[in-house]
Design a protein around this motif. Structure first.
Motif, PDB file in Angstrom:
ATOM      1  N   GLN A 114     -49.608 112.127  29.218  1.00 56.62           N
ATOM      2  CA  GLN A 114     -50.412 113.337  29.406  1.00 56.62           C
ATOM      3  C   GLN A 114     -49.968 114.464  28.481  1.00 56.62           C
ATOM      4  O   GLN A 114     -50.782 115.154  27.877  1.00 56.62           O
ATOM      5  CB  GLN A 114     -50.334 113.803  30.861  1.00 56.62           C
ATOM      6  CG  GLN A 114     -51.083 112.935  31.841  1.00 56.62           C
ATOM      7  CD  GLN A 114     -51.522 113.759  33.047  1.00 56.62           C
ATOM      8  OE1 GLN A 114     -52.393 114.621  32.931  1.00 56.62           O
ATOM      9  NE2 GLN A 114     -50.922 113.487  34.188  1.00 56.62           N
TER      10      GLN A 114
ATOM     11  N   LEU B 177     -52.591 116.034  25.635  1.00 55.06           N
ATOM     12  CA  LEU B 177     -53.034 117.436  25.601  1.00 55.06           C
ATOM     13  C   LEU B 177     -52.552 118.126  24.332  1.00 55.06           C
ATOM     14  O   LEU B 177     -53.288 118.897  23.701  1.00 55.06           O
ATOM     15  CB  LEU B 177     -52.532 118.175  26.841  1.00 55.06           C
ATOM     16  CG  LEU B 177     -53.468 118.215  28.058  1.00 55.06           C
ATOM     17  CD1 LEU B 177     -54.737 119.009  27.749  1.00 55.06           C
ATOM     18  CD2 LEU B 177     -53.837 116.829  28.538  1.00 55.06           C
TER      19      LEU B 177
ATOM     20  N   PRO C 107     -49.658 119.950  31.632  1.00 50.58           N
ATOM     21  CA  PRO C 107     -50.016 118.527  31.682  1.00 50.58           C
ATOM     22  C   PRO C 107     -49.078 117.719  32.582  1.00 50.58           C
ATOM     23  O   PRO C 107     -47.873 117.620  32.317  1.00 50.58           O
ATOM     24  CB  PRO C 107     -49.889 118.088  30.223  1.00 50.58           C
ATOM     25  CG  PRO C 107     -48.891 119.014  29.623  1.00 50.58           C
ATOM     26  CD  PRO C 107     -48.873 120.264  30.440  1.00 50.58           C
TER      27      PRO C 107
ATOM     28  N   THR D 233     -53.607 119.560  34.553  1.00 49.70           N
ATOM     29  CA  THR D 233     -54.106 118.192  34.615  1.00 49.70           C
ATOM     30  C   THR D 233     -53.501 117.455  35.804  1.00 49.70           C
ATOM     31  O   THR D 233     -52.553 117.924  36.443  1.00 49.70           O
ATOM     32  CB  THR D 233     -53.810 117.414  33.323  1.00 49.70           C
ATOM     33  OG1 THR D 233     -52.424 117.056  33.282  1.00 49.70           O
ATOM     34  CG2 THR D 233     -54.164 118.235  32.096  1.00 49.70           C
TER      35      THR D 233
ATOM     36  N   TYR E  87     -59.148 122.456  35.957  1.00 47.55           N
ATOM     37  CA  TYR E  87     -58.425 121.274  36.430  1.00 47.55           C
ATOM     38  C   TYR E  87     -59.100 120.032  35.876  1.00 47.55           C
ATOM     39  O   TYR E  87     -60.335 119.895  35.923  1.00 47.55           O
ATOM     40  CB  TYR E  87     -58.408 121.199  37.955  1.00 47.55           C
ATOM     41  CG  TYR E  87     -57.609 120.010  38.477  1.00 47.55           C
ATOM     42  CD1 TYR E  87     -56.228 119.988  38.383  1.00 47.55           C
ATOM     43  CD2 TYR E  87     -58.251 118.920  39.064  1.00 47.55           C
ATOM     44  CE1 TYR E  87     -55.493 118.906  38.844  1.00 47.55           C
ATOM     45  CE2 TYR E  87     -57.525 117.834  39.533  1.00 47.55           C
ATOM     46  CZ  TYR E  87     -56.144 117.830  39.419  1.00 47.55           C
ATOM     47  OH  TYR E  87     -55.431 116.757  39.882  1.00 47.55           O
ATOM     48  N   LEU E  88     -58.273 119.134  35.342  1.00 50.27           N
ATOM     49  CA  LEU E  88     -58.741 117.858  34.813  1.00 50.27           C
ATOM     50  C   LEU E  88     -58.146 116.735  35.650  1.00 50.27           C
ATOM     51  O   LEU E  88     -56.921 116.568  35.687  1.00 50.27           O
ATOM     52  CB  LEU E  88     -58.322 117.710  33.348  1.00 50.27           C
ATOM     53  CG  LEU E  88     -58.591 116.356  32.681  1.00 50.27           C
ATOM     54  CD1 LEU E  88     -60.081 116.024  32.706  1.00 50.27           C
ATOM     55  CD2 LEU E  88     -58.065 116.357  31.249  1.00 50.27           C
TER      56      LEU E  88
ATOM     57  N   LEU F 298     -61.515 114.521  25.416  1.00 44.62           N
ATOM     58  CA  LEU F 298     -60.482 115.490  25.766  1.00 44.62           C
ATOM     59  C   LEU F 298     -60.469 116.630  24.753  1.00 44.62           C
ATOM     60  O   LEU F 298     -60.359 117.807  25.115  1.00 44.62           O
ATOM     61  CB  LEU F 298     -59.114 114.811  25.826  1.00 44.62           C
ATOM     62  CG  LEU F 298     -57.923 115.718  26.156  1.00 44.62           C
ATOM     63  CD1 LEU F 298     -58.107 116.391  27.516  1.00 44.62           C
ATOM     64  CD2 LEU F 298     -56.617 114.944  26.118  1.00 44.62           C
TER      65      LEU F 298
END
Length: 691
Positions: free
Chosen positions: A447, A451, A480, A506, A600-601, A610
């Motif tokens: 992650q 990002l 992340p 995330t 928020y992902l 992304l």
């Protein structure tokens, strides 16, 4: 655009600075240092003279020596012989080359481990690691420390006032191989550390959740190191053992530094390993102890995108330095020797790698090593002077790089500009990648790197900061997968958003506290209210399973069952175990009037999708990407009080043209409106400070 890092205070970001830090010596160098490790003990004295002459030809002005010199300095009778080291230092000094003097303690000589086998490290399976490699010592061993500090004492006394010594280099890559030792000596040290941390056995039981699986302790002597078990280990114990191990090696660093400081007022450091495959030291706790932050970095071809990881590591090192310039202590001219596939660098790649670090704050470009070894484990590791000698393309590239580094002298001391902060935590890394977790298909760095890569490709420069850092002045904070976060660290993000900073958080963030205890009430725990959502259940999917969002975006590996309580739904899972549930949400003005948006992902988007989401988020936050930047063109700015520099690193196969005015330092040409950066080239434009 609110450029943040150009005005940061000169102390590590978000860190409590020791009271004595202000009085510590600073590393001062004319311009950007160009240097290397040198291991003269591998060569005859006649070669030393040739080497120093060639170093001058290449423009080398900082050389690390005595890194692995213990067996050359001290014999089993305890006596020291500094004759050869004296000569080497004198040769370097006579040539005007400054010395980064190692303490020689990185690897003990065979006579020491033969005489005292109890200093050897023990692995988590209970087996002992033996001499024949390097770092064959236990960080908790009082026997090793006694002998190592006696060596440091002798070295420091002898060279404390030598004019050549510009910097002291404690050990080498501390914890690279021996960070986690499970021997009986380490167990006793671990118990003492636990008593200091938790105070009582009852508090330790609470912190580790030992009511589970009948693990409750009644006495400190019942506690061991988390060696391998027939099942999975207690995650609280494993997490604390990581903390202990990092602290134990830091205490060892402090011990060496204290000896040096009794004799010398020169700055002291050690070389960090801020890279994707070294995770056992929490450098946020180490950084305040350094007089200057230094890092070793090598392209890692085990990763999908090693070049972007280089940029990430450089930005993280700058974060550790608090935005101050830092030193690239080691990197490679070509291939390394320790990866499954050791790839040579393409023509021009060494130059691009080196100046990419400078663009992100390095005020030194140094290599391992000067002359390629003829024997030993690293004989196929590249060097400034290769086996092929000076009649080689590599040597000609070294001469070119040395000349260019000289031309960039005026950029030294400037600071990198960034509007985006990304939170990174070694503790979260340790806890997130535990033995038992929702899926082993995703790790913490997946992650983080995803990002960061999206921001990088969009031309956004990022400050990487620790949780709890002051986020004032940033436009956007990215969080992340920050699985472990303390309450005050989470509150720092809340406060920043309330003050107008935008946030992108995330999945798998805010889940547990510092004891790896789940926050009840639904995920993402610490940030449910900030984000205006509640996750009832994680719903990861098997590798190879495609996930689709209603927008047409593609995802994989992770879904979760989200309810939007006070947030707008931006996108929805179209299929998979969370079909019909929100996948991306946005809480506008998350904390009231004047507040920033909180995004928020809840899934792992494919790279292009992304990048599109991040582009939308940064636009809403008012972050301006560097014009002309792309996945293959890096553009970064360094700014001083009265000058500014734009670094352009073109990794691509095509020339690029950029709007620019000023003087280009690599070629010396004036730039009067536009600049062409050839394919594979680097250009550095001195601009007006307001540009």
């Amino acid at each position: 655009m609110n450029h943040h890092a150009a005005t940061l205070a000169p102390s590590p970001i978000g860190l409590p600075v020791p009271a004595e830090a202000a009085a510590r010596p600073r590393f001062v160098h004319q311009g950007i240092a160009f240097g290397c490790d040198y291991n003269p003990e591998q060569w005859e004295p006649a070669v030393w003279r040739d080497d120093v002459a060639l170093m001058r030809d290449a423009g080398v002005d900082l050389v690390a020596i005595n890194i692995f010199g213990w067996s050359a300095l001290q014999g089993p009778d305890g006596s020291f012989d500094f004759t050869a080291l004296d000569e080497v230092i004198a040769l370097l000094h006579g040539a005007g080359i400054r010395v980064n003097l190692g303490t020689a303690t990185a690897s003990p000589p065979p006579w020491l481990t033969t005489r005292y086998p109890e200093i050897l490290p023990v692995m988590d399976d209970g087996t002992t690691r033996h001499p024949g490699g390097r770092q064959a010592w236990c960080p908790s061993s009082p026997v090793f420390r006694e002998h190592a500090l006696a060596l440091v004492e002798a070295v420091a006394k002898r060279y404390a006032d030598h004019e050549a010594v510009a910097l002291w280099h404690v050990s080498n890559e501390l914890g690279c191989h021996n960070a986690l030792c499970y021997c009986d000596t380490s167990v006793r040290a671990f118990r003492a550390w636990l008593q200091r941390r938790h105070g009582t056995i009852e508090e330790l039981n609470r912190a580790w959740g030992t009511s589970f699986w009948s693990q409750r302790y009644t006495d400190w002597n019942e506690i061991g190191a988390p060696r391998l078990t027939v099942s999975t280990r207690n995650p609280g114990q494993v997490l604390d053992f990581h903390r202990f191990s990092s602290d134990e090696l830091l205490d060892y660093y402090r011990a060496e530094a204290a000896v040096i400081r009794r004799h010398s007022d020169r700055p002291i450091t050690t070389n960090f390993m801020v890279t994707a495959h070294v995770k056992n030291l929490d450098y946020w706790t180490w950084a305040p102890e350094m007089d200057v932050v230094a890092n070793d970095h090598y392209l890692d071809h085990r990763l999908g995108d090693p070049r972007t990881e280089l940029a990430f590591a450089a930005d993280l090192t700058r974060g550790l330095a608090g935005g101050e310039p830092w030193l690239l202590m080691e990197h490679s001219t070509g291939s390394v020797n320790w990866q499954p596939h050791n790839l040579a660098k393409a023509p021009g790649e060494m130059l691009r790698n080196s100046l990419a670090h400078v663009a992100r704050g390095a005020d030194a470009v140094c290599f391992f090593q000067w002359r390629a070894s003829l024997q030993g484990s690293e004989k196929f590791h590249s060097a400034l002077l290769p086996h092929a000698g000076t009649d080689s393309e590599l040597w000609r590239e070294v001469l070119e790089l040395g000349a260019i580094v000289d031309r960039l002298e005026e950029a030294a001391g400037t600071r990198v500009v960034a509007d985006v902060a990304l939170l990174f935590s070694w503790e979260a890394w340790w806890a997130s990648d535990a033995e038992n977790r929702p899926t082993h298909a995703i790790e913490y760095l997946d992650q983080v790197h995803a990002l960061y890569a999206a921001l990088h490709e969009l031309g956004v420069t990022v400050d990487i900061v620790r949780p709890g850092a002051d986020l004032t002045g940033y436009a956007l904070v990215v969080v992340p997968g920050l699985y472990l976060v303390r309450g005050d660290e989470a509150a720092a993000v809340d406060a920043a958003v309330a003050a107008g900073v935008h946030a992108l958080v995330t999945f798998y963030s805010g889940i547990v506290d510092e004891h790896d205890r789940v926050r009840p009430g639904g995920y993402p725990g610490a940030w449910r209210d900030l984000l205006g959502i509640r996750v009832e259940e994680f719903a990861p999917v098997l590798p190879g399973t495609a996930l689709s969002l209603e927008s047409g975006a593609s995802a994989s590996l992770w879904a979760e069952r989200i309810t939007a309580t006070d947030a707008a739904v931006v996108d929805v899972f179209a299929d998979g175990p969370a079909a019909g549930r929100p996948a991306i949400t946005r809480r506008v003005g998350a904390s009231g009037s004047g507040a920033g948006d909180a995004w928020y992902l809840g899934t792992l988007l494919e790279a292009g999708d992304l990048r599109a989401l991040v582009a939308h988020v940064i636009a809403g936050a008012g972050v301006e990407a560097e014009a002309g930047a792309s996945a293959t063109v890096e553009i970064t700015r360094r700014v001083g009080d009265d000058r500014a520099y734009r670094f352009v690193v073109n990794h691509g196969a095509d020339d690029v043209e950029l709007a620019a005015r000023g003087v280009e330092l690599v070629t010396g040409d004036a730039v009067t409106g536009s600049l062409t950066v050839p394919a594979g080239a680097v250009r550095v434009i001195r601009e007006e400070a307001s540009a």
